[in-house]
Design a protein around this motif. Sequence first.
Motif, PDB file in Angstrom:
ATOM      1  N   ASP A 270       4.452  79.038 101.982  1.00  0.00           N
ATOM      2  CA  ASP A 270       4.408  78.113 103.120  1.00  0.00           C
ATOM      3  C   ASP A 270       3.566  76.894 102.782  1.00  0.00           C
ATOM      4  OD1 ASP A 270       4.227  80.565 105.860  1.00  0.00           O
ATOM      5  OD2 ASP A 270       5.658  80.266 104.234  1.00  0.00           O
ATOM      6  N   TRP A 271       2.513  77.130 102.007  1.00  0.00           N
ATOM      7  CA  TRP A 271       1.562  76.068 101.668  1.00  0.00           C
ATOM      8  C   TRP A 271       2.283  74.984 100.870  1.00  0.00           C
ATOM      9  CZ3 TRP A 271      -2.656  76.685  97.406  1.00  0.00           C
ATOM     10  CH2 TRP A 271      -3.553  75.601  97.478  1.00  0.00           C
ATOM     11  N   GLU A 274       5.039  72.958 102.720  1.00  0.00           N
ATOM     12  CA  GLU A 274       4.551  71.844 103.529  1.00  0.00           C
ATOM     13  C   GLU A 274       4.135  70.663 102.656  1.00  0.00           C
ATOM     14  OE1 GLU A 274       1.503  72.922 106.296  1.00  0.00           O
ATOM     15  OE2 GLU A 274       1.430  70.912 107.174  1.00  0.00           O
ATOM     16  N   GLN A 275       3.439  70.950 101.568  1.00  0.00           N
ATOM     17  CA  GLN A 275       2.964  69.854 100.713  1.00  0.00           C
ATOM     18  C   GLN A 275       4.129  69.048 100.148  1.00  0.00           C
ATOM     19  OE1 GLN A 275       0.559  72.289  98.014  1.00  0.00           O
ATOM     20  NE2 GLN A 275      -1.228  71.158  98.700  1.00  0.00           N
ATOM     21  N   PHE A 311       7.008  70.180 110.284  1.00  0.00           N
ATOM     22  CA  PHE A 311       5.711  69.747 109.782  1.00  0.00           C
ATOM     23  C   PHE A 311       5.351  68.326 110.185  1.00  0.00           C
ATOM     24  CE2 PHE A 311       4.841  73.540 107.815  1.00  0.00           C
ATOM     25  CZ  PHE A 311       5.744  73.923 106.838  1.00  0.00           C
TER      26      PHE A 311
END
Lengths: 479, 235
Positions: A270-271, A274-275, A311
């Motif tokens: 998930d990290w 998003e980035q 996001f």
Amino acid sequence: METQTIAAKRDEIATPARRAFPYHVLEKPGDNMVDRFLEAFAWVLEYTDYKPLLDSYCRSTAKCNRCAVACPILLASGDPRDIPCYRTNLLLDTYRRYFTMGGWVKARFTTPFELTEELLYEMGDVFYRCTVCRRCTRSCPLGFDHGLITRLGRYLLSLVGIVPKALQVSVQEQLEGETHNTSKVSRAGLLDVLSFLSEEMEESLGVKLDFPTDETDRDYVFFCAVSDYLMEPDTLMGNAAVLYAAGDWDRWTIGLCNYDGINYGLFYSDWHLEQIIKRLVAEVDRLKGRSVLIGECGHASRAAHDFIPTFMGQRAPPVRNFMEYTLDCLRAGKISLDPDVVTERVTYHDPCNLARSGWIVDQPREILRSFCRDYVDMTPKGADNYCCGGGGGLVSIDELHDFRMEIAGKVKAEQIARTGADIVVAPCANCKKQLKELVEHYEIPCTVVGLHDLVLRAIEIPGGKSPAERRAEAALFAI
Amino acid sequence: MTIDSWIEFAKGPLFAVTFMVMVLGLGRQVLLQFYFLGVKKGRRLRNVHWKQVARETSSWVVPVRHMEPGTGLFSVASYLMHVGVLLVPLFLVDHIALWNAFLGLHLPAIGEGTADALTLLTISCAILLLVMRLLRSRHRLVSRPADYLLLMAVLLPFLSGYLASHPGVNPCPWNVMMLTHLLSAELLFVLMPFTKLAHVVLFFFDRISVVHWQLRPGAGDRVAEALYRKEVGAR
């Protein structure tokens, strides 16, 4: 009937602890794997929204096995580790035991489930035997999303350093490397490719087109899987042909700071998801673009389409898949496709990330039926279609090649063979790679192409050579 | 206490208490899920096609199009069992008095023949499911003790209720069978919020994975910071 504890059941069917994963990892996991995993789990529960999902699933799981008959991997392997709800329950059991009051109470009175290193190795194995195709979700009467749980399991494993090296290295290059894309294509390299494509199009289509790069204030900022620039010239030329023929050549651009739509975060973190999304939107903002146009890539399309709104909230630019754009042009009469050029039998493979949610199912079929004389559908099709076997990032992991051929893609290969098609249209970079390897492995006499590869053959080019002329020329050079 | 006084206790205070446990327990689950949806997710939810979710959920009420080869028998048995499990406890003549007394509900009654048929259908389907779960390796592998015990817990009130109302086939005295029926039903009430029987209310919340795919922005950074800062600090 003897009552089995969870541990005994796992010992019965789990592979012996080999202290190895079926893929390379960058760093061997250190000591305290179990403690670190549980700590990562705790922080994930604290800061994400997974807790209500896990609570709900823990208390409802019916173990009816309907997911099992829907899973193409289980159908091919017969291996009980591939039962979706068995795999999901590895994580649910961990959650229940360590993060719920009921689990804590139960542990005081019975022999509790215990997370061990062996189990973590098993998770590392089985979570990467799933392509996250979510066919099981459609089959489950409770609607359990085993794909989402697989992703959560992979995310937790990634937080303790257990990730296939192929995926991790690509993401690192995309976020921190010099080229900022998963295939290390430099800016100069990209410009070379675009120049080459321009020359190709001039020769084959008869029109001189320079690809618009870093143009500001355009309606569409184009992103495709960066590997397409290296490996799928026909798809890209097809995209360009549609834009030119529709009179929209001045409405699009490719950004030179970010030209990679690939998002492996969708597969395991998930990290990073998003980035990577934020970097993509930053490029659109830099160019003052008004919307995102994604080329033929299933996961890139879904990552952008579903997660840019998630996001970026109100600031989210609209996202379209290129096939939606092409269909709009076709319906509006802005492009015209010659129905006499593609005479082979054509079938269509639904990429999971486009079709499972019902987003893109009929659109490509409408395009294909408008100019392919002999179009047939696979069975099942649409949102029920089978995964190519390379989804969820598996296609990028070379160590899993045999698994993808012998097990993950077996049902798909049989499905393709049944259609008798000469051409399989697969509008997804990963599906194309997997299906090309599959048809070679199973010696199925067909070629795998993108949708715009075929459109390129049939599209009328204003001021350029006609599709019939181009077909005649291509036949001259055919080997 | 005599068996008859136990029966009065089970029909009265014990019924009320266990029913309340079920209602409060399941109600808590529902409220927590709504809290999550409305408060935590609320404004952040984008493009959720609720109509599609509702349509797909309601397609499971009569799930003919969801039949899949390899699960036909299990699916049909499960569906028919659910039909009996829903209709008999609510609409049996003997139960209607209970609902009227405790909840003021005036529900219509199903005929005795229909009730008998539904009860026998439920019992036979439950036994079939239990046997399939025991015999098929695929089912056995994912089943834990609760999966077998809960099936038996659902079977017991139906079996005891049928025997209690049919003295001709009842091997035990009527009051023993009646007490068994009452206590086994009340056991189910108590078990419901704490076991997979909670799918009665959670069914709807399980089906909204589209909502769960809308991940929380910024969560990844916070998790990484919390997890790795500690490791960095430790070096």
